[in-house]
Design a protein around this motif. Structure first.
Motif, PDB file in Angstrom:
ATOM      1  N   ARG A  18       0.863  -1.178   0.000  1.00 57.35           N
ATOM      2  CA  ARG A  18       0.000   0.000   0.000  1.00 57.35           C
ATOM      3  C   ARG A  18       0.909   1.242   0.000  1.00 57.35           C
ATOM      4  O   ARG A  18       2.005   1.208   0.562  1.00 57.35           O
ATOM      5  CB  ARG A  18      -0.863  -0.032   1.265  1.00 57.35           C
ATOM      6  CG  ARG A  18      -1.705   1.149   1.478  1.00 57.35           C
ATOM      7  CD  ARG A  18      -2.672   0.925   2.654  1.00 57.35           C
ATOM      8  NE  ARG A  18      -3.975   1.357   2.251  1.00 57.35           N
ATOM      9  CZ  ARG A  18      -4.866   0.623   1.599  1.00 57.35           C
ATOM     10  NH1 ARG A  18      -4.625  -0.633   1.339  1.00 57.35           N
ATOM     11  NH2 ARG A  18      -6.010   1.123   1.227  1.00 57.35           N
ATOM     12  N   ARG A  20       0.981   5.711   0.341  1.00 55.77           N
ATOM     13  CA  ARG A  20       0.268   6.910   0.795  1.00 55.77           C
ATOM     14  C   ARG A  20       1.007   8.155   0.337  1.00 55.77           C
ATOM     15  O   ARG A  20       2.224   8.140   0.144  1.00 55.77           O
ATOM     16  CB  ARG A  20       0.183   6.934   2.323  1.00 55.77           C
ATOM     17  CG  ARG A  20      -0.636   5.808   2.857  1.00 55.77           C
ATOM     18  CD  ARG A  20      -1.402   6.231   4.079  1.00 55.77           C
ATOM     19  NE  ARG A  20      -2.204   5.095   4.508  1.00 55.77           N
ATOM     20  CZ  ARG A  20      -1.911   4.333   5.557  1.00 55.77           C
ATOM     21  NH1 ARG A  20      -0.877   4.610   6.300  1.00 55.77           N
ATOM     22  NH2 ARG A  20      -2.680   3.317   5.864  1.00 55.77           N
ATOM     23  N   VAL A  27      -3.262  12.738   5.169  1.00 54.75           N
ATOM     24  CA  VAL A  27      -3.124  11.730   4.129  1.00 54.75           C
ATOM     25  C   VAL A  27      -4.055  12.158   2.991  1.00 54.75           C
ATOM     26  O   VAL A  27      -5.264  12.246   3.176  1.00 54.75           O
ATOM     27  CB  VAL A  27      -3.519  10.325   4.643  1.00 54.75           C
ATOM     28  CG1 VAL A  27      -3.509   9.314   3.501  1.00 54.75           C
ATOM     29  CG2 VAL A  27      -2.580   9.880   5.747  1.00 54.75           C
ATOM     30  N   ASP A  30      -4.259   7.303  -0.519  1.00 59.58           N
ATOM     31  CA  ASP A  30      -4.030   6.032   0.176  1.00 59.58           C
ATOM     32  C   ASP A  30      -4.543   4.942  -0.754  1.00 59.58           C
ATOM     33  O   ASP A  30      -5.729   4.910  -1.059  1.00 59.58           O
ATOM     34  CB  ASP A  30      -4.776   6.025   1.505  1.00 59.58           C
ATOM     35  CG  ASP A  30      -4.564   4.747   2.293  1.00 59.58           C
ATOM     36  OD1 ASP A  30      -3.782   3.881   1.852  1.00 59.58           O
ATOM     37  OD2 ASP A  30      -5.185   4.598   3.357  1.00 59.58           O
ATOM     38  N   SER A  31      -3.652   4.073  -1.214  1.00 60.81           N
ATOM     39  CA  SER A  31      -4.079   3.093  -2.208  1.00 60.81           C
ATOM     40  C   SER A  31      -3.261   1.804  -2.161  1.00 60.81           C
ATOM     41  O   SER A  31      -2.052   1.835  -1.940  1.00 60.81           O
ATOM     42  CB  SER A  31      -3.955   3.691  -3.605  1.00 60.81           C
ATOM     43  OG  SER A  31      -4.384   2.763  -4.580  1.00 60.81           O
ATOM     44  N   ASP A  52      -8.494   7.116  -5.451  1.00 59.52           N
ATOM     45  CA  ASP A  52      -7.888   6.962  -4.128  1.00 59.52           C
ATOM     46  C   ASP A  52      -7.174   8.233  -3.652  1.00 59.52           C
ATOM     47  O   ASP A  52      -6.378   8.190  -2.710  1.00 59.52           O
ATOM     48  CB  ASP A  52      -6.899   5.795  -4.135  1.00 59.52           C
ATOM     49  CG  ASP A  52      -7.590   4.461  -4.354  1.00 59.52           C
ATOM     50  OD1 ASP A  52      -8.819   4.384  -4.153  1.00 59.52           O
ATOM     51  OD2 ASP A  52      -6.902   3.499  -4.727  1.00 59.52           O
ATOM     52  N   ASP A 133      -1.143   6.514  10.465  1.00 56.46           N
ATOM     53  CA  ASP A 133      -1.279   5.231   9.794  1.00 56.46           C
ATOM     54  C   ASP A 133      -2.218   4.305  10.563  1.00 56.46           C
ATOM     55  O   ASP A 133      -3.061   3.639   9.981  1.00 56.46           O
ATOM     56  CB  ASP A 133       0.087   4.542   9.634  1.00 56.46           C
ATOM     57  CG  ASP A 133       0.983   5.248   8.639  1.00 56.46           C
ATOM     58  OD1 ASP A 133       0.458   5.973   7.794  1.00 56.46           O
ATOM     59  OD2 ASP A 133       2.204   5.053   8.713  1.00 56.46           O
ATOM     60  N   VAL A 136      -5.867   5.535  10.037  1.00 54.50           N
ATOM     61  CA  VAL A 136      -6.338   5.277   8.674  1.00 54.50           C
ATOM     62  C   VAL A 136      -6.618   3.798   8.472  1.00 54.50           C
ATOM     63  O   VAL A 136      -7.634   3.418   7.898  1.00 54.50           O
ATOM     64  CB  VAL A 136      -5.328   5.795   7.626  1.00 54.50           C
ATOM     65  CG1 VAL A 136      -5.681   5.300   6.241  1.00 54.50           C
ATOM     66  CG2 VAL A 136      -5.285   7.312   7.646  1.00 54.50           C
ATOM     67  N   GLN A 137      -5.745   2.931   8.969  1.00 52.84           N
ATOM     68  CA  GLN A 137      -5.928   1.500   8.781  1.00 52.84           C
ATOM     69  C   GLN A 137      -7.143   0.965   9.544  1.00 52.84           C
ATOM     70  O   GLN A 137      -7.656  -0.084   9.220  1.00 52.84           O
ATOM     71  CB  GLN A 137      -4.673   0.739   9.218  1.00 52.84           C
ATOM     72  CG  GLN A 137      -3.533   0.867   8.233  1.00 52.84           C
ATOM     73  CD  GLN A 137      -3.834   0.176   6.928  1.00 52.84           C
ATOM     74  OE1 GLN A 137      -4.280  -0.964   6.890  1.00 52.84           O
ATOM     75  NE2 GLN A 137      -3.616   0.872   5.832  1.00 52.84           N
ATOM     76  N   SER A 141     -12.938   1.140   4.797  1.00 51.84           N
ATOM     77  CA  SER A 141     -12.292   1.190   3.489  1.00 51.84           C
ATOM     78  C   SER A 141     -13.267   1.571   2.385  1.00 51.84           C
ATOM     79  O   SER A 141     -12.887   1.698   1.239  1.00 51.84           O
ATOM     80  CB  SER A 141     -11.703  -0.180   3.160  1.00 51.84           C
ATOM     81  OG  SER A 141     -12.743  -1.124   2.999  1.00 51.84           O
TER      82      SER A 141
END
Length: 162
Positions: A18, A20, A27, A30-31, A52, A133, A136-137, A141
């Protein structure tokens, strides 16, 4: 129009992780579908799918350039939090046939936008944006589910007898 070859090689490969893009503390891309373009002796470039990228912070500029191998590039300026990065983003909307894989994708100048790889299920704890991070995770999604397993609960539920 020139075609890549032994004298000027260009290779486009899917990223293995992935990626960013971060502007300021945000961010903006993000892809898990990034393409890495390696061209001759230039540094590799990550191309993000437009879907994205947070396009709401971009405005098209008048700048245009031409690459004899890729075609005509258009540019965007980023405006966010009262700051702007002029012509920080480029795209090939109608690239030459040999470069069709990057059609409509976006790339960022690394001196204006931080671009970095992130393992899908692991966040590099040494990266300065590890907290971002993590958040975002753990967000949706777009598929209706968190991108990572939920954090363990930090409280316990009262017992039914209680």
């Amino acid at each position: 129009m020139l075609t890549p070859g032994p004298d000027h090689p260009i290779e486009i490969t899917p990223a293995k992780t992935r990626w960013r893009a971060m502007y300021g503390e945000h961010v903006i891309a993000d892809s898990g579908d990034v393409l890495i373009l390696t061209e001759a002796s230039y540094a590799p470039v990550a191309y993000f799918p437009r879907a994205d990228v947070s396009m709401e912070y971009f405005s098209r500029s008048e700048r245009q350039t031409h690459c004899p191998y890729k075609g005509d590039a258009a540019y965007y300026t980023i405006l966010m939090d009262g700051r702007f990065a002029e012509n920080a983003v480029w795209t090939y909307e109608e690239p030459y046939p040999a470069m069709d894989a990057i059609r409509g994708r976006l790339a960022f100048y690394p001196d204006k936008v931080e671009v970095y790889a992130v393992e899908d299920m692991l966040v590099d704890p040494k990266h300065p944006h590890a907290a971002v991070d993590q958040i975002v995770q753990h967000t949706d999604s777009g598929a209706g589910a968190s991108q990572r397993d939920h954090w363990p609960p930090n409280v316990t539920s009262p017992s039914p007898e209680g």
